[in-house]
Design a protein around this motif. Structure first.
Motif, PDB file in Angstrom:
ATOM      1  N   ARG A   1      -1.479  12.136   4.570  1.00 39.61           N
ATOM      2  CA  ARG A   1      -0.465  11.134   4.266  1.00 39.61           C
ATOM      3  C   ARG A   1       0.678  11.316   5.260  1.00 39.61           C
ATOM      4  NH1 ARG A   1      -3.142  11.016  -0.410  1.00 39.61           N
ATOM      5  NH2 ARG A   1      -3.175  12.852  -1.753  1.00 39.61           N
TER       6      ARG A   1
ATOM      7  N   PRO B   1      -2.172   6.542   3.491  1.00 41.96           N
ATOM      8  CA  PRO B   1      -0.964   6.017   2.843  1.00 41.96           C
ATOM      9  C   PRO B   1       0.275   6.461   3.617  1.00 41.96           C
ATOM     10  CG  PRO B   1      -2.409   7.071   1.243  1.00 41.96           C
ATOM     11  CD  PRO B   1      -2.941   7.418   2.594  1.00 41.96           C
TER      12      PRO B   1
ATOM     13  N   GLY C   1      -3.811   1.619   4.953  1.00 39.79           N
ATOM     14  CA  GLY C   1      -3.520   2.308   3.702  1.00 39.79           C
ATOM     15  C   GLY C   1      -2.273   1.723   3.076  1.00 39.79           C
ATOM     16  N   ASP C   2      -1.984   2.102   1.834  1.00 38.76           N
ATOM     17  CA  ASP C   2      -0.785   1.580   1.169  1.00 38.76           C
ATOM     18  C   ASP C   2       0.466   1.953   1.953  1.00 38.76           C
ATOM     19  OD1 ASP C   2      -2.157   0.390  -0.877  1.00 38.76           O
ATOM     20  OD2 ASP C   2      -1.948   2.070  -2.265  1.00 38.76           O
TER      21      ASP C   2
ATOM     22  N   GLY D   1      -0.645   9.755  -3.006  1.00 41.09           N
ATOM     23  CA  GLY D   1      -0.491   8.684  -2.031  1.00 41.09           C
ATOM     24  C   GLY D   1       0.250   7.484  -2.560  1.00 41.09           C
ATOM     25  N   ASN D   2       0.941   7.656  -3.692  1.00 40.05           N
ATOM     26  CA  ASN D   2       1.688   6.568  -4.330  1.00 40.05           C
ATOM     27  C   ASN D   2       2.918   7.184  -4.994  1.00 40.05           C
ATOM     28  OD1 ASN D   2       2.587   4.640  -6.392  1.00 40.05           O
ATOM     29  ND2 ASN D   2       0.689   3.538  -5.964  1.00 40.05           N
TER      30      ASN D   2
ATOM     31  N   ALA E   1       4.226  -1.808  -3.302  1.00 40.65           N
ATOM     32  CA  ALA E   1       3.820  -1.628  -1.909  1.00 40.65           C
ATOM     33  C   ALA E   1       4.465  -2.711  -1.055  1.00 40.65           C
ATOM     34  CB  ALA E   1       2.297  -1.688  -1.791  1.00 40.65           C
TER      35      ALA E   1
END
Length: 660
Positions: free
Chosen positions: A330, A435, A503-504, A580-581, A592
């Motif tokens: 990440r 992400p 990715g996000d 990842g969030n 996002a």
């Protein structure tokens, strides 16, 4: 006429100390309690002592039950694990114990509260790396551990200058890692040597909570400093303890030691011929993390690469470097954008600076003659000249750097370490997808504006009143910050979003201090959320820069809000590192990023006097709209002063500046 912003604004510096953290490590601050059963679970370390009253006070028991704790009689069911003396628990050895508190009622003892105690072994300060053992120390009131100056490659001095990082020699005795090492060599006009630091600079500092926990998420941090200065020696212990993560701060080569592109030096490996020595250092540091971080309780399969300012740019370059694939999972980007140089541009930049050095030596009378020599001499001759430069002379090559693109050392699109297409490969999906959490501080340009000046190519500004000049400077800070922040956030996010399988992407803009109701009128206009403030909030370092701008910026009245925002930022980051969030329990929802007008796309991180006020926003900066706003609020002369003086040459400026 030149008008120094710092002079008119009357800036002053105030010495200050780091605020002591209120956060506690996991084993001390997380009693889990069920009100119905009156059972509290608590972790202690072997040898620790704690009052029962303290344990209960941290629980979620009702106030009425907490009040009766001093009247209870306590018995240990496992006396070899936990001993009770004067209502204080002492952890004797690792294991589990049950402590029962009895309430005497009508001549009978009734079980009132049960403490389920887990005793864990104390974490070791000595850890074994693949090259040898290192001994660290506890920091931040024993809530964290730190190992300073662990080498990840051999010295870059002598024959190793401008080579890829060379293998380390193993050591037999336990290496002391309790004292921070010197920074990488940086130019210094105040030092008699002409520089500070050392060429033996490839090391990492490792921080983690003072707990026995393992497989913790890992944050690898790359420092700022324009790729010509900066330090890895920031104190991350507070942050590591509060978040329950491992943090690795990387020291690497800077200035012409780290980035130098010239045909005369291209006689090594393909990677060394790239001139991207800083990136080679970072790659080796990431390899060290993969190989050795488990020894410090970190999870090598959950690594977030982060950087601030120039460090953030380096982290973004790692995204497009084929040689970095799989080394991190990440990316957390603080005030960093997409910039690279071609090898040819790098050569021109280096030759201009070497020409200035030859004039400084007295070898040539002027820069033109020196350039003519550099461009006509044979490669072997130039190589000998470069290899013969002293440490001070190499440091001098990048003695000046700021936001001007021609003065900023950065990665070269050599086709080996960085693709020849540069960041254009993102749109094609040819990069390390993952992400990404990226952000900026709302008043990015304020710290740079303090040393800037206002000149107009169309008229003398001396006729302007002091009040009008101050107003113009405030506009320079405000709109310059918008352009800079746009470059960091909207421009970067848009490029990433153009990859259909990206990715996000999560984006934020930190706004703390931009309201005079939280800081003061002067600070909110001319300093506000300065370049690096979000990093300082994560560190819990509120006074390092803020009081330099205004003594009233940090006060008792806004302390609660500052602490709340730091806690919120750390929780968002911890969630992002884990999954990842950034979203999680009891946090405002973070959508996002997307490029559509009217959609919630960016998190505004902020706090009032007492609590965090962060919220999503539809805000989206657009450079054309920013310039239109500047034109609508300035005269032609004032517009010229901003665009051709204060902001001229800055990396966030478009190649063609809109006319008045």
């Amino acid at each position: 006429m030149k008008t120094k912003i710092g002079t008119i604004c009357g800036m002053g510096a105030v010495a200050c100390a780091m605020l002591t953290s209120l956060f506690q490590p996991a084993y001390l601050g997380n009693p889990d309690v069920s009100e119905a059963a009156s059972t509290i679970s608590y972790r202690m370390m072997k040898g620790d002592k704690v009052k029962i009253k303290t344990i209960v006070s941290k629980s979620k028991l009702s106030a009425a039950k907490k009040k009766k704790v001093s009247l209870l009689t306590w018995k240990s069911k496992n006396k070899k694990i936990v001993k009770i003396s004067k209502k204080k628990l002492t952890a004797l050895k690792a294991g589990k114990a049950k402590i029962v508190g009895y309430w005497k009622k009508k001549k009978k003892r009734k079980k009132y509260i049960t403490l389920r105690i887990t005793v864990v072994a104390k974490p070791k300060l000595t850890r074994a790396t693949q090259k040898g053992k290192v001994k660290g120390r506890t920091v931040v009131s024993k809530t964290a551990m730190a190992w300073y100056g662990i080498p990840y490659a051999a010295t870059t001095a002598g024959a190793n200058r401008w080579r890829a990082p060379q293998p380390l020699t193993a050591w037999q005795e336990t290496r002391d890692a309790t004292v921070m090492r010197q920074n990488a060599v940086t130019y210094s006009s105040s030092d008699a040597r002409g520089y500070t630091g050392t060429e033996d600079c490839l090391y990492v500092n490792v921080y983690r909570p003072y707990t026995p926990d393992t497989k913790l998420p890992v944050l690898v941090f790359l420092h700022g400093g324009g790729n010509a200065s900066g330090t890895a020696n920031l104190e991350f212990g507070n942050m590591a303890a509060a978040m329950g993560v491992v943090i690795v701060s990387v020291s690497h080569r800077v200035g012409a030691f780290g980035y130098i592109s010239h045909p005369a030096l291209k006689n090594g490996t393909a990677e060394e011929n790239s001139g991207n020595f800083t990136l080679l250092d970072i790659r080796r540091a990431l390899c060290w993390v993969r190989e050795d971080i488990a020894a410090f309780g970190g999870n090598p399969h959950n690594v977030t690469l982060s950087g601030f300012s120039a460090g953030a740019r380096n982290a973004l370059m790692c995204l497009i470097s084929p040689s970095m694939k799989g080394l991190f999972h990440r990316a957390f980007i603080l005030s960093g954008g997409f910039t690279t140089s071609t090898p040819k541009e790098g050569q021109e930049q280096v030759e201009n600076r070497l020409a200035a050095l030859l004039v400084r030596r007295g070898t040539y009378k002027d820069k033109g003659e020196a350039l003519a020599y550099l461009q006509s001499a044979k490669a072997a001759e130039i190589n000998k000249f470069l290899r013969g430069l002293t440490t001070a002379e190499v440091a001098w090559i990048y003695k000046d750097f700021d936001l001007k693109m021609e003065e900023f050392p950065q990665g070269y699109t050599d086709g080996v370490i960085l693709p020849k297409e540069g960041f254009d490969v993102i749109r094609k999906g040819n990069y390390n997808r993952m992400p990404i959490l990226l952000g900026s501080d709302m008043t990015e340009f304020s710290s740079f504006a303090m040393s800037g000046s206002l000149t107009s190519g169309t008229a003398d500004l001396s006729a302007l009143s002091s009040a009008r000049l101050l107003e113009l400077m405030e506009k320079g800070v405000r709109y310059g910050s918008m352009l800079q922040s746009h470059f960091y956030v909207e421009n970067t996010a848009a490029e990433l979003y153009a990859d259909f399988a990206h990715g996000d992407i999560f984006a934020f803009r930190n706004r703390w201090g931009t309201s005079d109701s939280v800081s003061d009128g002067f600070y909110s206009k001319f300093a506000g959320a300065y370049h690096g403030q979000s990093r300082d909030f994560l560190l819990g370092d509120y006074k390092h820069r803020m009081k330099e701008y205004s003594p009233a910026a940090v006060s008792a009245k806004n302390k609660a809000g500052r602490l709340a925002l730091t806690d919120q930022m750390r929780r968002y980051l911890k969630n992002f590192m884990v999954k990842g969030n950034p979203n999680g329990k009891s946090l405002p929802v973070w959508n996002a990023w997307n490029p559509f007008w009217g959609a919630n796309k960016i998190m505004h991180l902020n706090a009032g006097l007492k609590k965090a006020t962060s919220a999503m926003s539809t805000e989206m900066y657009d450079s054309n709209s920013i310039f239109a706003s500047v034109r609508s609020q300035t005269s032609k002369e004032e517009y010229s002063a901003l665009t051709t003086s204060l902001w001229e040459g800055c990396f966030f400026m478009p190649s063609v500046v809109p006319t008045y």
